[in-house]
Design an enzyme around this catalytic site. Sequence first.
Site, PDB file in Angstrom:
ATOM      1  N   GLU A   1       0.850  -1.202   0.000  1.00 43.46           N
ATOM      2  CA  GLU A   1       0.000   0.000   0.000  1.00 43.46           C
ATOM      3  C   GLU A   1       0.884   1.251   0.000  1.00 43.46           C
ATOM      4  O   GLU A   1       0.637   2.200  -0.744  1.00 43.46           O
ATOM      5  CB  GLU A   1      -0.913  -0.013   1.236  1.00 43.46           C
ATOM      6  CG  GLU A   1      -1.757   1.237   1.396  1.00 43.46           C
ATOM      7  CD  GLU A   1      -1.907   1.646   2.848  1.00 43.46           C
ATOM      8  OE1 GLU A   1      -2.315   0.797   3.663  1.00 43.46           O
ATOM      9  OE2 GLU A   1      -1.609   2.805   3.171  1.00 43.46           O
ATOM     10  N   HIS A   2       1.935   1.264   0.800  1.00 45.58           N
ATOM     11  CA  HIS A   2       2.864   2.402   0.791  1.00 45.58           C
ATOM     12  C   HIS A   2       3.560   2.541  -0.571  1.00 45.58           C
ATOM     13  O   HIS A   2       3.710   3.648  -1.090  1.00 45.58           O
ATOM     14  CB  HIS A   2       3.921   2.227   1.886  1.00 45.58           C
ATOM     15  CG  HIS A   2       3.469   2.634   3.244  1.00 45.58           C
ATOM     16  ND1 HIS A   2       4.113   3.587   3.993  1.00 45.58           N
ATOM     17  CD2 HIS A   2       2.420   2.223   4.000  1.00 45.58           C
ATOM     18  CE1 HIS A   2       3.497   3.737   5.152  1.00 45.58           C
ATOM     19  NE2 HIS A   2       2.465   2.919   5.183  1.00 45.58           N
TER      20      HIS A   2
END
Lengths: 451, 439
Positions: free
Chosen positions: A67-68
Amino acid sequence: MRFYSLLLCLLAIGVAQADVFEKDLSNGLKVIVKEDHRAPTVVQQIWYHVGSMDEKTGTTGVAHLLEHMMFKGTKSVPAGEFSRRIAAAGGRENAFTSYDYTAYFQQLHKSKLPLAMKLEADRMHNLDISDKEYNKEIKVVMEERRWRTDDEAHSLMDERLMATAFQEHPYHNPVIGWMNDLVNMTPADARDWYKAWYAPNNATLVIAGDVNAKEVFALAQRYYGGIPAVKLPQRKTLDEQPQLGIQRIVVKAPAELPYLIMAYHAPRLRDVEKDWKPYALSVLSGVLDGNESARLNKSLVREQQVAMDVGAGYDSTSRGPSMFTVEGTPAPGKTVAELEAAIRQQLQLLVRNGVSEEELKRVRAQVTAAEVYKLDSVFFQAMQIGQMESIGLTYQDIPLMLKKLQAVTAQQVQDVAREILQDDQLTVAILDPQPLAEKNKHAKGDATHVH
Amino acid sequence: MCTKLISIMALCCIAGSAFASPHIQHWQAASGAQVYFVEDHDLPMLDVAVNFAAGAGYDVADKTGVAGLTQGLLDSGSQGLNEDDIARKMADIGAQMGGSFDADRAAITLRTLSSAAERDVALGIMASVLQQPLFPEAVLAREKNSMIASLKESATKPEYLAEKAFNKAVFGTHPYGWRIKVEDVEKIQRADLVNFYSAHYGAKNIVVALMGDVTRPQAEAIAQQLTASLPPGGASALLPPVNSKIVASEQRIAHPASQSHILIGAPGIARNDPDYIPLYVGNYILGGGGFVSRLMNEVREKRGMAYSVYSYFMPMQQLGAFEIGLQTKKEQADESLRLVRETLRTFVDKGVTEQELRAAKQNIIGGFPLRIDSNKKILDYLSMIGFYGLPLTYLDDFPKKVDKVTVKQINDAFKRRVNPDAMATVIVGAPEETTGATK
């Protein structure tokens, strides 16, 4: 439920279905549009049906790490540029990962929807995970873990409680990942994860706001329609074996006040039409803790003054097994043992004598009002749609779920309480507060491996 | 090519973002209360906030906690209703009564369905809670205990220790710099709450905000109903001025956490400050703009040293804080601190660029509709506009003022208002070999 990075309570569910439209693209992407014309704004949310529960031993945390990395550049949009373009369009954006799913969102003026869709579609299949960006971002995630969990006594408790209550099911592992796994993670782990799971046929696109559904479908086709479907990894059925007796854990961490969590294994909602226990459990949690005058607060905080705060929680809507929890802080001068005894007394009272019609009516009134209040947040309505789609149910189930919830009887609440609130399926976690000066430094040993 | 195309489109948006903000009606109720109302019948619900100049800043020395307990105990019993009656009757109709509390303001809020059956009951209870509170002894004793326990718990948390030391360093002896003291709370008597209520909950100093599904005549009646029998008090409600200049200081406080919590700052701006717009827009560039600010770029994007790093101005009735904050693992706390100080110094010395200002305007102006896209958000603006005496055209003016601000105005304002050589610094959980210089 408290163990999810995202809190969505069934009691607050319910979308005015009239303005919701859906269409499946040929590559498998499901597009759902909720029209709401109160303000000239729009939210785009893309929900990938993959979360930390799909991870393997040794790479816990990779779903959240990915996600990052999704903000770290594609072949045509360099690292950081996604955020810059959304910001320049007046937008707000972020993302979140749970056990069950990973979701990304932008909120903008409605005229900026094409930009957001173009960027989101690009990173669905063109992400470029460079070693350089990975090596910086993994450090950010470790800082996030220190901040969210390692230095937060209650988060540590949650983490250890889940690891105790779930021995087989991957809810055993924290969404953010164990520090050792973060230390040993590699860029290849992130790339593998992305290749395996990020595809139109593993996602739901939710657009809500001042838009026209037909136009949104055309935009979705234009930006997302050309992305090829991918053969997804086989998903094995995951479950938790029945617990064989009460489990108790103690977590020592810097704090002044002790804390108590009692967590009972409980069923989740699978068959919206036939299941009844999840609805009864939702009402049970409403009777215990649905409002200021509910049983736990009234009896334990105000009357007996054995708790400083106390609450109950249950979430029926998850991919994996659920839990019914009761937790609280003992009042000054009271012990966790006294609080546990007082909670048990309340639960026994309920099992023995059931609930009153008046209490049920109150819970129903809350559900009805919450349905209206929820319409004030377009973002929240989009969240509900996305969450339902990501866990194997659909937004179209919501009206029936509400009806079922309103139809729960006093007998059902009593029956489900008797069945679920049993010691054999209970895990108790206690926070044993440690003075600051005598903190055991060994507990932070993890961090010293990090460079 | 795409990049250019997109930025041209974004520029167009600024010019084309004319967007009708809600029509705010304003009047003074017979009680003396100032009323701010937006009529909107889209949803069958009503939001109400009653705001008093009765925040923590109105506590007096050695009696900290009185303001907070007064607000907190309003719903614990009123004429004819005990604590449980209030909670139960609200729950029966699905209404939600809550509140908010900061250094300036104490507020009670209500969200209810707008149909008469629910609305009348909810407003009746709210009126009673506001105007006939009893402050029962038994509840006070319980809540004092609870407050003391919470304070002791907070004293183990690095973020609380950091804020406490920071506020003291920034505001000195001004009430903005106080934190509630356990020994003060132990001494609080019921009479303290009754007296505070009489002095600070008068109708003359209050702002009633109403948003939602009622008509103007109904709104007028509601505002009067909620305020007609408040105490007659309500003298001048101004807090003492904050001393705008401090000298540089640095405190290192030991803590076993794995991260250091770092705060850097000084007295900043007031809500009516003439420098508000240039400082607000400038701060977006420095550390307010989420993932695209300079601090975020230097600390997180380039070096992976923190999950969160930010700066803000907290505009208050008097000068509120300018604050930069971050958390980072102990071993690199000093390096992070150097980096943040350097970033701030460069920002103040060299100023912002035209390109940065353009991006900031695009975000703030283009994103303005998101600030007022729900009843809840509009209610909060009504309270703020009323409480701080901002013009009724505030929501229309704000984007226009942002659009007009120049690089020169921002750089000038920062040079005058933010002095990197006169900042208070607090590091809680400081690297161990350097801990001990605590003042």
